[in-house]
Design a protein around this motif. Structure first.
Motif, mmCIF file in Angstrom:
data_model
loop_
_atom_site.group_PDB
_atom_site.id
_atom_site.type_symbol
_atom_site.label_atom_id
_atom_site.label_comp_id
_atom_site.label_asym_id
_atom_site.label_seq_id
_atom_site.Cartn_x
_atom_site.Cartn_y
_atom_site.Cartn_z
ATOM 1 N N PRO A 194 -121.373 25.971 -34.543
ATOM 2 C CA PRO A 194 -121.334 25.451 -33.167
ATOM 3 C C PRO A 194 -122.735 25.472 -32.557
ATOM 4 O O PRO A 194 -123.518 26.383 -32.812
ATOM 5 N N GLU A 201 -122.340 22.058 -26.983
ATOM 6 C CA GLU A 201 -121.109 21.264 -26.949
ATOM 7 C C GLU A 201 -120.882 20.489 -28.241
ATOM 8 O O GLU A 201 -120.023 19.628 -28.313
ATOM 9 N N ILE A 233 -121.030 20.450 -32.810
ATOM 10 C CA ILE A 233 -120.835 21.240 -34.027
ATOM 11 C C ILE A 233 -121.612 20.569 -35.140
ATOM 12 O O ILE A 233 -121.538 19.348 -35.317
#
Length: 152
Positions: free
Chosen positions: A101, A104, A106
């Protein structure tokens, strides 16, 4: 009161069987729905882009910079493909790494092994996804040789 007529007459049974057959064919022909997880979207992108060499199929899974990258590639190969050129028979295997992550987004690393008639190459692919309008999309693709870290 009119006499009771059964619904399942010979004619109605044929219609029902035909309708069921058409429904089964339509369901069977439907593409499996893609699970809305970063891993499943990234895997589908990697399969389309690296294994099938299908930029148009991969494009459906992208947004932002990745979409722009694929649109440019599609323009570049348009003339070749119009003349009937298709990518050769190359064996490509992929191995997904551990998702990371990042705010916001990945990032999911992949190792891409390409075997072109005994000539093996290994590439690192860094697939970055973001949730856009409730759907995970590939927004950036970085590719480098196993030893270097150059992004595309």
């Amino acid at each position: 009161m009119p006499p009771h007529r059964p619904f399942f007459t010979r004619r109605n049974i044929r219609v029902v069987i035909a309708a069921l057959a058409l429904g089964a064919a339509a369901i069977g022909g439907c593409k499996k729905s893609l699970e809305n997880t970063p891993e499943s979207v990234a895997d589908a992108f990697v399969e389309a882009y690296f294994q099938r060499m299908d930029q148009r199929g991969a494009l459906e899974l992208t947004a932002l910079g990745a979409t722009k990258m694929l649109e440019i590639e599609l323009k570049e190969v348009e003339e070749l493909r119009k003349d009937g050129f298709e990518p050769g028979a190359v064996s490509v295997s992929v191995h997904r790494g551990e998702p990371k992550p990042r705010e916001e987004r990945i990032r999911i690393p992949y190792e891409i092994e390409i075997d072109n008639e005994g000539n093996k190459q290994v590439r690192q692919a860094d697939i970055e996804l973001s949730r856009i309008d409730g759907q995970w999309k590939v927004v950036r693709v970085g590719v480098s040789s196993k030893d270097s870290k150059t992004a595309m």
